[in-house]
Design a protein around this motif. Sequence first.
Motif, PDB file in Angstrom:
ATOM      1  N   GLU A   1       0.810  -1.220   0.000  1.00 28.93           N
ATOM      2  CA  GLU A   1       0.000   0.000   0.000  1.00 28.93           C
ATOM      3  C   GLU A   1       0.844   1.271   0.000  1.00 28.93           C
ATOM      4  OE1 GLU A   1      -3.381  -0.343  -0.165  1.00 28.93           O
ATOM      5  OE2 GLU A   1      -3.030  -2.522  -0.168  1.00 28.93           O
ATOM      6  N   CYS A   2       2.192   1.138  -0.056  1.00 30.33           N
ATOM      7  CA  CYS A   2       3.027   2.338  -0.060  1.00 30.33           C
ATOM      8  C   CYS A   2       2.752   3.146  -1.334  1.00 30.33           C
ATOM      9  CB  CYS A   2       4.509   1.971   0.009  1.00 30.33           C
ATOM     10  SG  CYS A   2       5.005   1.337   1.614  1.00 30.33           S
ATOM     11  N   ARG A   3       2.803   4.467  -1.202  1.00 31.03           N
ATOM     12  CA  ARG A   3       2.492   5.310  -2.352  1.00 31.03           C
ATOM     13  C   ARG A   3       3.569   5.210  -3.428  1.00 31.03           C
ATOM     14  NH1 ARG A   3       1.783  11.348  -0.945  1.00 31.03           N
ATOM     15  NH2 ARG A   3       0.221  10.465   0.472  1.00 31.03           N
TER      16      ARG A   3
ATOM     17  N   PRO B   1      10.211   2.102  -5.803  1.00 30.86           N
ATOM     18  CA  PRO B   1      10.488   1.494  -4.498  1.00 30.86           C
ATOM     19  C   PRO B   1      10.340   2.508  -3.362  1.00 30.86           C
ATOM     20  CG  PRO B   1      12.542   1.989  -5.638  1.00 30.86           C
ATOM     21  CD  PRO B   1      11.432   2.351  -6.580  1.00 30.86           C
ATOM     22  N   CYS B   2      10.091   1.986  -2.188  1.00 32.00           N
ATOM     23  CA  CYS B   2       9.949   2.821  -1.001  1.00 32.00           C
ATOM     24  C   CYS B   2      10.911   2.261   0.042  1.00 32.00           C
ATOM     25  CB  CYS B   2       8.500   2.731  -0.503  1.00 32.00           C
ATOM     26  SG  CYS B   2       8.128   3.711   0.959  1.00 32.00           S
ATOM     27  N   THR B   3      11.704   3.108   0.650  1.00 29.56           N
ATOM     28  CA  THR B   3      12.636   2.590   1.668  1.00 29.56           C
ATOM     29  C   THR B   3      11.947   2.452   3.033  1.00 29.56           C
ATOM     30  OG1 THR B   3      13.414   4.762   2.388  1.00 29.56           O
ATOM     31  CG2 THR B   3      14.573   3.741   0.520  1.00 29.56           C
ATOM     32  N   HIS B   4      10.709   2.941   3.111  1.00 30.09           N
ATOM     33  CA  HIS B   4       9.923   2.900   4.349  1.00 30.09           C
ATOM     34  C   HIS B   4      10.611   3.674   5.470  1.00 30.09           C
ATOM     35  CE1 HIS B   4       8.176  -0.179   1.888  1.00 30.09           C
ATOM     36  NE2 HIS B   4       9.184  -0.996   2.079  1.00 30.09           N
ATOM     37  N   THR B   5      11.267   4.753   5.101  1.00 26.77           N
ATOM     38  CA  THR B   5      11.929   5.566   6.127  1.00 26.77           C
ATOM     39  C   THR B   5      11.347   6.979   6.197  1.00 26.77           C
ATOM     40  OG1 THR B   5      13.672   6.147   4.538  1.00 26.77           O
ATOM     41  CG2 THR B   5      14.135   4.327   6.047  1.00 26.77           C
TER      42      THR B   5
ATOM     43  N   GLY C   1       3.160   8.877   2.502  1.00 25.26           N
ATOM     44  CA  GLY C   1       2.252   7.811   2.072  1.00 25.26           C
ATOM     45  C   GLY C   1       2.854   6.434   2.221  1.00 25.26           C
ATOM     46  N   CYS C   2       3.842   6.292   3.137  1.00 25.55           N
ATOM     47  CA  CYS C   2       4.449   4.971   3.365  1.00 25.55           C
ATOM     48  C   CYS C   2       3.543   4.159   4.291  1.00 25.55           C
ATOM     49  CB  CYS C   2       5.837   5.105   3.975  1.00 25.55           C
ATOM     50  SG  CYS C   2       6.515   3.503   4.445  1.00 25.55           S
ATOM     51  N   ALA C   3       3.048   3.050   3.766  1.00 26.43           N
ATOM     52  CA  ALA C   3       2.109   2.220   4.523  1.00 26.43           C
ATOM     53  C   ALA C   3       2.800   1.442   5.635  1.00 26.43           C
ATOM     54  CB  ALA C   3       1.397   1.262   3.570  1.00 26.43           C
ATOM     55  N   VAL C   4       4.108   1.230   5.475  1.00 26.96           N
ATOM     56  CA  VAL C   4       4.850   0.515   6.519  1.00 26.96           C
ATOM     57  C   VAL C   4       4.964   1.402   7.757  1.00 26.96           C
ATOM     58  CG1 VAL C   4       7.122  -0.417   7.153  1.00 26.96           C
ATOM     59  CG2 VAL C   4       6.103  -1.004   4.939  1.00 26.96           C
ATOM     60  N   LYS C   5       5.365   2.659   7.515  1.00 22.72           N
ATOM     61  CA  LYS C   5       5.475   3.583   8.656  1.00 22.72           C
ATOM     62  C   LYS C   5       4.122   3.755   9.351  1.00 22.72           C
ATOM     63  CE  LYS C   5       7.756   7.376   8.443  1.00 22.72           C
ATOM     64  NZ  LYS C   5       8.214   8.647   7.857  1.00 22.72           N
TER      65      LYS C   5
END
Length: 321
Positions: free
Chosen positions: A277-279, A282-286, A290-294
């Motif tokens: 679901e991250c916007r 790639p997303c580093t989730h940091t 819109g980072c779904a992990v965070k």
Amino acid sequence: MTISGEATVVKNAGSHFMLSPLPVWSPFPAVLKGKVRLKGGDSTNPVAVGDHVKYSAIVQEGDDILTITLENPATISEILPRANHVKRKSTNLSRQSHVIAANIDMAYIIVSLYFPEIKLPFLDRILVTCEVYGVPVTIVMNKVDLYREEDPEYVEAFHRIYEGAGYRVFETSVKTGEGIDALREDCKDRVCLFSGESGVGKSSLIKALDPSLDPKVGEISDVHLQGKHTTSLYEMYRLASGGFVVDTPGLRGFGLVDLKKEEIALYFPEMLEASRECRFTPCTHTHEPGCAVKQAVEEGRISPERYSSYLGMLEEDTKFR
Ligand code: GDP
Ligand code: ZN
């Protein structure tokens, strides 16, 4: 006459192997043909414990595998494709690796919250490694007799963190015997890999599962493996109650995976799930908006401990670049 069939490698004795047509336990010796040996790629032992192989043997008319001897061993003709395998570096300096075991149905990672105290980031690294190898994992929390009464919050938190991440967590005590029957039941019909840091009670646990086994005898030390003798001497044991165990010395040598920064999150199952679901990809989730992990961390669906291990691995990765 020639007999042939398929069997599992149950012992790698360096110069020869022992095979058994699992789940039937009837080990017999076998050697490699030159051409099979050459097929190993960067691995020093192309045939590993757990490998499914094809063999042939010359026996007297009417005889079977029971009559195969070391003087007249079977010949391994083919290694069948592996479902998974676990490797380690042969030596500190060489780039060669060798396969510890293949076709593992379940890796039991033995831990103790105290005595010796567990480091969660270290455990998370092991779990990531198992995910990379495609080996299913069960965490076994041993020595609960020593700390469950004293620190029930930590025991509970541990369950929450790791069950929340999708892992099974067993509790055992070799001292009181609790949890041993459940673990023994779980090992049935499986090729199991037992791993754990020195001192967590891995040997005691295997012995409790089957008193006829004594893993400390014939144990291979890391020192030995890092010396010039890179021949591996891994062995599979049969549990009297069913199932097969491969005992691996230590956890450290296990971590032979080179991950790119952007790959790390793929091997945290709960992060992989959330990251869909991250916007941005790639997303580093940091730091990404819109980072779904965070968001999952903020909402408590991903534990701060696991997320912090992830950040640690990211950082370390950067350091080596
Ligand atoms: P390994 O290095 O992981 O194989 O650990 P060992 O099996 O040699 O055990 C290390 C020490 O922990 C030994 O003194 C064991 O008796 C002790 N131990 C193992 N399991 C338990 C347990 O469940 N409870 C307690 N109190 N001690 C244990
Ligand atoms: Zn993200």
